[in-house]
Design an enzyme around this catalytic site. Structure first.
Site, PDB file in Angstrom:
ATOM      1  N   ARG A  37       0.786  -1.242  -0.006  1.00 43.06           N
ATOM      2  CA  ARG A  37      -0.154   0.082   0.104  1.00 43.06           C
ATOM      3  C   ARG A  37       0.823   1.120  -0.004  1.00 43.06           C
ATOM      4  NH1 ARG A  37      -3.463  -1.180   5.281  1.00 43.06           N
ATOM      5  NH2 ARG A  37      -0.951  -1.558   5.988  1.00 43.06           N
ATOM      6  N   LYS A  97      -1.708 -18.977   5.049  1.00 41.72           N
ATOM      7  CA  LYS A  97      -2.585 -19.554   6.017  1.00 41.72           C
ATOM      8  C   LYS A  97      -3.128 -18.679   6.761  1.00 41.72           C
ATOM      9  CE  LYS A  97       0.074 -19.547   9.378  1.00 41.72           C
ATOM     10  NZ  LYS A  97       0.000 -18.577  10.339  1.00 41.72           N
TER      11      LYS A  97
END
Ligand SMILES: NC(=O)c1ccc[n+]([C@@H]2O[C@H](COP(=O)([O-])OP(=O)(O)OC[C@H]3O[C@@H](n4cnc5c(N)ncnc54)[C@H](OP(=O)(O)O)[C@@H]3O)[C@@H](O)[C@H]2O)c1
Length: 327
Positions: A37, A97
């Site tokens: 970002r 995960k």
């Protein structure tokens, strides 16, 4: 085949650093692009790990036509959104995960990947580590006889910061989805879907499980699994599998084992393993091999395994009364 698989990374945080370092160990893999970002951070990361391209948004990376596969390394709650962003733009995906916040999200990603004929895998690195593969082989070959008891824990004292992704519920905090899924994975690998799940947790001030204890029961198979995770205390982080003929112990940190003991006939045999990197190169190698072979799923860790894992996690959460806004 000489084709090189070009990788992009979304969200260059702590785990992405280890991943990028291990990617250098894999033949036919090239780290092409980084997206953060923050463009300055993407530039720095790209420079450090030798990636040619960097972007100040995740959207730009998925529109790069030369990126074949994207590694999604954002906090849990964004895995669904970011993996979907990649799949909808024609990119294969390796997602950290937990691949979703619940089984429903994982099934939806699996559906989209299948519909678009794209590769999708949860980055369950333990599954591919040679020492773990050896452990699985030993058990399958009956070295300890029939399994009766599985015992596995994963616990460390995490820095208590209510804004960190570990404790912040908005970021999917809690020990179960972060580290408790490793013991759950082990029980599923060895014994399959449990008939009964009992669980109890300490829910902290941020509303997430800081410690979680689980018992998976398989009455017909005669197996019980005793599993736990904690962000409050350091626990041994070992796995012990007790069988009718002996015991296997994966020493700490068992989810990336470097030492395995076999206790049998009054003796202990010790197997030792070396890792050239952090241990992520094996899952990366799996993705590269699958893509070169034109597969859309890993045979060793197919999406059915991720779905089974997340269904079990959903059942544990129902037991401990932990709901996220995605449920
Ligand atoms: N397989 C393993 O061994 C292992 C180990 C640790 C963690 N993980 C998994 O990897 C994921 C990331 O963990 P991590 O420890 O690397 O986290 P981290 O250091 O906090 O990095 C996560 C990155 O996500 C991006 N991000 C996007 N939206 C965000 C938001 N709203 N808040 C915070 N970060 C945001 C940030 O990158 P930009 O700002 O640069 O875009 C940040 O650097 C987790 O899901 C975790 O379960 C796996």
């Amino acid at each position: 085949m000489n084709k090189v698989i070009n990788w992009g990374i979304i969200a260059p945080g702590r785990i992405a650093r280890k991943f990028a370092s291990d990617l250098k160990l894999v033949e036919n893999a090239n780290l092409l692009a980084i997206a953060s970002r923050d463009i300055d951070k993407a530039r720095e990361f790209a420079k450090e790990f030798g990636a040619d391209r960097f972007y100040g948004s995740y959207e730009e990376l998925v529109h790069d036509p030369d990126v074949d596969v994207v590694y999604v390394a954002s906090p849990h709650v964004f895995h669904f959104e970011h993996s979907l962003l990649c799949l909808e733009n024609g990119k294969h995906v390796l997602c950290e995960k937990p691949m979703g916040m619940n089984a429903r999200q994982v099934m939806e990603l699996a559906r989209v990947a299948d519909q678009r004929n794209l590769f999708l895998m949860e980055a369950f690195w333990t599954n591919f580590i040679p020492s773990f593969v050896k452990f699985r082989e030993l058990v399958a070959n009956g070295v300890i006889g029939d399994i009766k008891v599985i015992q596995a824990d994963f616990g460390f004292k995490a820095n208590y910061d209510i804004n960190a992704r570990t404790f912040n519920k908005e970021l999917g905090g809690g020990s179960l989805l972060d580290i408790g899924l490793y013991p759950v994975f082990l029980a599923l690998e060895l014994a399959g879907e449990p008939d009964q799940i009992k669980a109890s947790a300490i829910i902290g001030s941020t509303g997430v499980d800081e410690t979680c204890s689980m018992i998976f029961n398989y009455p017909e198979k005669g197996i019980v699994a005793n599993l736990s995770s904690s962000f409050l205390v350091s626990t041994p982080t070992e796995a012990l599998i007790y069988g009718t003929l002996g015991t296997i112990k994966m020493h700490a940190q068992w989810h990336a084992p470097t030492r395995i003991s076999i206790f049998k006939d009054g003796k202990e045999d010790v197997l030792k393993f070396d890792e050239p990197g952090f241990g992520y190169e094996h899952e990366i190698q799996e993705v590269v091999s699958c893509l070169l072979d034109g597969l859309t799923e890993s045979k060793s860790f197919p999406l059915t395994k991720s779905i089974l894992l997340h269904q079990a996690l959903d059942r544990v959460r129902a037991e401990i009364g932990l709901r996220y806004k995605y449920d």
